[in-house]
Design a protein around this motif. Structure first.
Motif, PDB file in Angstrom:
ATOM      1  N   CYS A 162     -16.919 -19.569 133.573  1.00 34.65           N
ATOM      2  CA  CYS A 162     -17.071 -20.478 134.707  1.00 34.65           C
ATOM      3  C   CYS A 162     -18.532 -20.845 134.930  1.00 34.65           C
ATOM      4  O   CYS A 162     -18.872 -22.016 135.163  1.00 34.65           O
ATOM      5  CB  CYS A 162     -16.489 -19.841 135.969  1.00 34.65           C
ATOM      6  N   LYS A 163     -19.406 -19.831 134.863  1.00 36.50           N
ATOM      7  CA  LYS A 163     -20.817 -20.123 135.160  1.00 36.50           C
ATOM      8  C   LYS A 163     -21.456 -20.982 134.076  1.00 36.50           C
ATOM      9  O   LYS A 163     -22.165 -21.944 134.383  1.00 36.50           O
ATOM     10  CB  LYS A 163     -21.597 -18.816 135.328  1.00 36.50           C
TER      11      LYS A 163
ATOM     12  N   ASN B 276     -20.087 -23.049 132.072  1.00 30.22           N
ATOM     13  CA  ASN B 276     -19.519 -24.401 132.047  1.00 30.22           C
ATOM     14  C   ASN B 276     -19.533 -25.078 133.419  1.00 30.22           C
ATOM     15  O   ASN B 276     -18.951 -26.149 133.580  1.00 30.22           O
ATOM     16  CB  ASN B 276     -18.090 -24.348 131.498  1.00 30.22           C
ATOM     17  N   LYS B 277     -20.227 -24.421 134.382  1.00 28.56           N
ATOM     18  CA  LYS B 277     -20.404 -24.980 135.721  1.00 28.56           C
ATOM     19  C   LYS B 277     -19.056 -25.355 136.333  1.00 28.56           C
ATOM     20  O   LYS B 277     -18.877 -26.440 136.881  1.00 28.56           O
ATOM     21  CB  LYS B 277     -21.364 -26.157 135.692  1.00 28.56           C
TER      22      LYS B 277
ATOM     23  N   HIS C 158     -32.283 -20.578 138.064  1.00 26.65           N
ATOM     24  CA  HIS C 158     -30.974 -19.972 137.866  1.00 26.65           C
ATOM     25  C   HIS C 158     -30.980 -18.556 138.420  1.00 26.65           C
ATOM     26  O   HIS C 158     -32.043 -17.972 138.656  1.00 26.65           O
ATOM     27  CB  HIS C 158     -30.605 -19.935 136.378  1.00 26.65           C
TER      28      HIS C 158
ATOM     29  N   ASP D  86     -29.984 -30.205 129.379  1.00 26.87           N
ATOM     30  CA  ASP D  86     -29.070 -29.690 130.397  1.00 26.87           C
ATOM     31  C   ASP D  86     -28.276 -30.859 130.978  1.00 26.87           C
ATOM     32  O   ASP D  86     -28.331 -31.986 130.468  1.00 26.87           O
ATOM     33  CB  ASP D  86     -29.829 -28.899 131.476  1.00 26.87           C
ATOM     34  N   LEU D  87     -27.541 -30.623 132.030  1.00 25.38           N
ATOM     35  CA  LEU D  87     -26.611 -31.642 132.524  1.00 25.38           C
ATOM     36  C   LEU D  87     -27.305 -32.902 133.012  1.00 25.38           C
ATOM     37  O   LEU D  87     -26.722 -33.979 132.990  1.00 25.38           O
ATOM     38  CB  LEU D  87     -25.744 -31.057 133.649  1.00 25.38           C
TER      39      LEU D  87
ATOM     40  N   ASP E 172     -25.983 -11.523 139.315  1.00 32.56           N
ATOM     41  CA  ASP E 172     -24.788 -11.938 140.058  1.00 32.56           C
ATOM     42  C   ASP E 172     -23.796 -10.795 140.259  1.00 32.56           C
ATOM     43  O   ASP E 172     -23.165 -10.698 141.310  1.00 32.56           O
ATOM     44  CB  ASP E 172     -24.073 -13.067 139.308  1.00 32.56           C
TER      45      ASP E 172
END
Length: 334
Positions: free
Chosen positions: A327-328, A330-331, A220, A121-122, A261
């Motif tokens: 968007c989600k 790719n943050k 998440h 992850d990031l 969401d």
């Protein structure tokens, strides 16, 4: 990522380890051994009997207060659940080379197939999880070429279970719509009606040498409207509430419902998407079978007009679901 790393599953890796490789060790503030709240004061997520009067009001209250609840007497036959679990376990018992024939191809843009969370992850960490993932409805979106030929009965089990999920989702949407003071069909209409997308996933979390240091899935909220999940008996799902992580205790024959969401957006924040994560076990394999219920990609989702006023302005922007996903994932700013 090298070729060998890209094709190695956690399931295969787990057979050869005595200690956890450093890339799986979460930062201290994320380690479940240090951050899980235990004790008599730990609250339990609501367990709701859908066969009794007043269950709809309890579902709406749980969606407001927890964003997660478990349902029993939900009308899904135990035999359908057992068969879904049987074919899922049998798929993961296949030789690695056979599973790999169904590997997802991220370069193609398709999200379906067999995969692993070995990708970082990031913050450079990996999670302890393999999975199989595919669309089961609507028919126009289903690609049976991705589904495994073995084990026998895989297609029939998934198609039957999906029919039950469609009916249960309809029931949940009605209760949740009424709980907002709307017509019972408001939520189903807003999310696409018969075009709702159902994605079946199998999560596989093999035994882990140091489970207190890692996670099967990082914290998440789900992008979906709702996620309906059946676990095996190995404890693992955790919910974040009031600043603490709590176990969502295993309840035999229950299905676990996550508010996602899209329902939080639709309800203008009345209902809460649940922040959750998954832990793993030292001796036992944990598995779960979530169904993600999503709007069609081109559908615009935003707060329902009747829930927006001068006193309660819109808290979320309306946007196409596919743009929200982009968007989600790719943050990016929402």
């Amino acid at each position: 990522m090298g070729e060998a790393e890209a094709h190695q599953s956690v399931q295969a890796l787990a057979t050869s380890l005595c200690s956890l490789p450093p890339e799986f060790v979460r930062p201290e503030q994320e380690q479940p051994g240090a951050t899980t709240f235990h004790g008599a004061a730990a609250p339990d997520a609501p367990v709701i009997d859908m066969s009794v009067p007043g269950s709809g009001a309890r579902i709406a209250a749980a969606a407001r207060e927890w964003g997660l609840f478990q349902v029993v007497n939900h009308g899904v036959p135990p035999a359908a659940v057992a068969e879904l679990q049987r074919v899922g376990r049998a798929f993961f018992a296949l030789p690695q080379a056979e599973k790999q024939r169904h590997a997802m191809d991220p370069a193609s843009g398709k999200i379906e197939g067999y995969g692993t969370k070995l990708q970082r992850d990031l913050d450079g960490k990996k999670t302890w999880n393999d999975f199989f993932f595919h669309v089961v409805a609507p028919p126009a979106m289903v690609d049976h070429g991705i589904w495994p030929e073995r084990p026998e009965g895989y297609r029939e089990a998934n198609e039957e279970y999906c029919r039950h999920m469609q009916r249960l989702t309809s029931d949940l949407f009605e209760h949740l719509s009424l709980g907002l003071g709307l017509d019972k069909g408001a939520m189903a209409e807003a999310f696409g009606g018969d075009d709702l997308v159902f994605l079946q996933k199998i999560n596989f979390y093999p035994p882990c040498p140091q489970p207190e240091l890692t996670l099967g899935v990082a914290p998440h909220t789900d992008m979906s409207t709702v996620t309906i999940l059946v676990p095996n008996e190995v404890q693992g799902l955790q919910v974040f509430r009031d600043g603490h992580w709590y176990d969502a205790k295993y309840v035999p024959d229950a299905l676990i419902v996550h508010i996602g969401d899209q329902i939080e957006i639709f309800s203008n924040g009345e209902y809460k998407a649940v922040l959750h994560r998954t832990t793993v076990n030292k001796e036992k394999t944990r598995m779960s079978w979530p169904v993600f219920v999503e709007p069609p990609g081109e559908l615009v989702v935003g707060p329902h007009p009747k829930l927006v006023s001068d006193e309660s302005p819109a808290k979320y922007k309306a946007k196409k679901y596919k743009d929200y996903q982009h968007c989600k994932i790719n943050k990016l700013p929402m």
